[in-house]
Enzyme design. Structure first.
Site, PDB file in Angstrom:
ATOM      1  N   GLU A   1       0.086  -5.475   5.918  1.00  0.00           N
ATOM      2  CA  GLU A   1       1.362  -5.551   5.166  1.00  0.00           C
ATOM      3  C   GLU A   1       2.326  -6.502   5.869  1.00  0.00           C
ATOM      4  O   GLU A   1       3.092  -7.137   5.227  1.00  0.00           O
ATOM      5  CB  GLU A   1       1.803  -4.143   5.175  1.00  0.00           C
ATOM      6  CG  GLU A   1       1.231  -3.049   4.060  1.00  0.00           C
ATOM      7  CD  GLU A   1       1.604  -1.705   4.320  1.00  0.00           C
ATOM      8  OE1 GLU A   1       1.344  -0.887   3.505  1.00  0.00           O
ATOM      9  OE2 GLU A   1       2.302  -1.484   5.434  1.00  0.00           O
TER      10      GLU A   1
ATOM     11  N   GLY B   1       0.982   4.804   5.878  1.00  0.00           N
ATOM     12  CA  GLY B   1       0.185   4.552   5.178  1.00  0.00           C
ATOM     13  C   GLY B   1      -1.251   3.892   5.705  1.00  0.00           C
ATOM     14  O   GLY B   1      -2.135   3.575   4.981  1.00  0.00           O
TER      15      GLY B   1
ATOM     16  N   THR C   1       0.858  -1.388   0.048  1.00  0.00           N
ATOM     17  CA  THR C   1       0.054  -0.039   0.232  1.00  0.00           C
ATOM     18  C   THR C   1       0.923   1.293  -0.026  1.00  0.00           C
ATOM     19  O   THR C   1       1.869   1.163   0.739  1.00  0.00           O
ATOM     20  CB  THR C   1      -0.934   0.136   1.311  1.00  0.00           C
ATOM     21  OG1 THR C   1      -1.458  -1.218   1.234  1.00  0.00           O
ATOM     22  CG2 THR C   1      -1.652   0.975   1.425  1.00  0.00           C
TER      23      THR C   1
END
Ligand code: DER
Length: 233
Positions: free
Chosen positions: A110, A104, A31
């Site tokens: 992630e 982010g 991302t």
């Protein structure tokens, strides 16, 4: 540096990493504004027929949207398979390719995806390189909203000055998973990232931290002179 020049560095880093995608791979899609370029390039290669049978694992709703728009088939994250290649940006990259991530807002997904990958390639502009973690970026810590204030004295004890991440209207920003982020500034950097990671992970209510230690295998770093590929020492 102008915004356009910065964007061009991100594009070079992202497109270089996208070149490592191969037909048949399951690819973790990170991302952020740098990895967007990698995802776009993977989408183009699929559309041109240069890549086939690729499936993506999206790390955020924003990435999921981008992948769907580009026609990249996605794996249901509940069935998280082993991932051949993960590509993601970072907020800091140290000389061992240890990272701070999470500005982010997607660090939990992630980290899960990067941790399931055989190869995890970080894409970044050279401004993200640091000699030690925490010197430039705050360390995001993802916590349950329930009882979030109880973490403040604990984090202060660890040496952090903490800011709850808020949205434009001043209210706490919720991640895709309904979590808050506590952005922890360490004025002299992080002395011992492994110890800090352990302390954070042992704390009830803390879901994960933005320390990505020992996960990245490669980094593609772009600066005015071109792209440098680094491997974990
Ligand atoms: O890990 C993150 O959340 C970061 O923001 C990272 O993905 C870098 O994003 P950027 O490429 O937009 O700087």
């Amino acid at each position: 540096m102008t915004l356009a020049a910065m964007e061009s560095l991100k594009q070079q880093a992202g497109e270089t990493a996208a070149g490592w995608a191969e037909s048949g791979m399951v690819i973790g899609l990170g991302t952020g504004s740098t990895v967007r370029h990698a995802i776009a390039a993977i989408g183009r290669r699929l559309a041109e027929g240069a890549l086939r049978d690729v499936r993506g694992v999206a790390t955020s709703l924003a990435t999921e949207r981008q992948a769907r728009e580009l026609g990249i088939p996605l794996v249901d994250a509940a069935d998280l398979p082993s991932i051949d290649l993960c590509i993601d940006g970072a907020d800091e990259v140290d000389p061992n390719l240890d990272l701070i991530k999470g500005l982010g807002g997607a660090l939990v997904r992630e980290k899960l995806v990067a941790g399931s990958a055989v190869r995890f390639v970080v894409v970044a502009d050279a401004g993200k390189r640091v000699s030690a973690l925490g010197l430039r970026s705050p360390l995001p810590v993802a916590v349950l909203p329930f009882g979030w204030r109880s973490h403040l004295p604990f984090l202060a004890e660890l040496g952090a000055t903490v800011a709850l991440r808020v949205g434009p209207d001043g209210s706490p920003q919720l991640s895709d998973d309904g979590l808050y982020h506590l952005d922890c500034h360490f004025p002299r950097g992080i002395d011992d990232p492994e110890l800090l990671e352990m302390q954070l992970k042992l704390r009830p209510g803390v879901v994960d931290s933005g320390l990505f230690l020992g996960l990245a295998t490669d980094a593609v770093i772009a600066d005015e002179n071109g792209v440098t590929v680094l491997r974990r020492p």
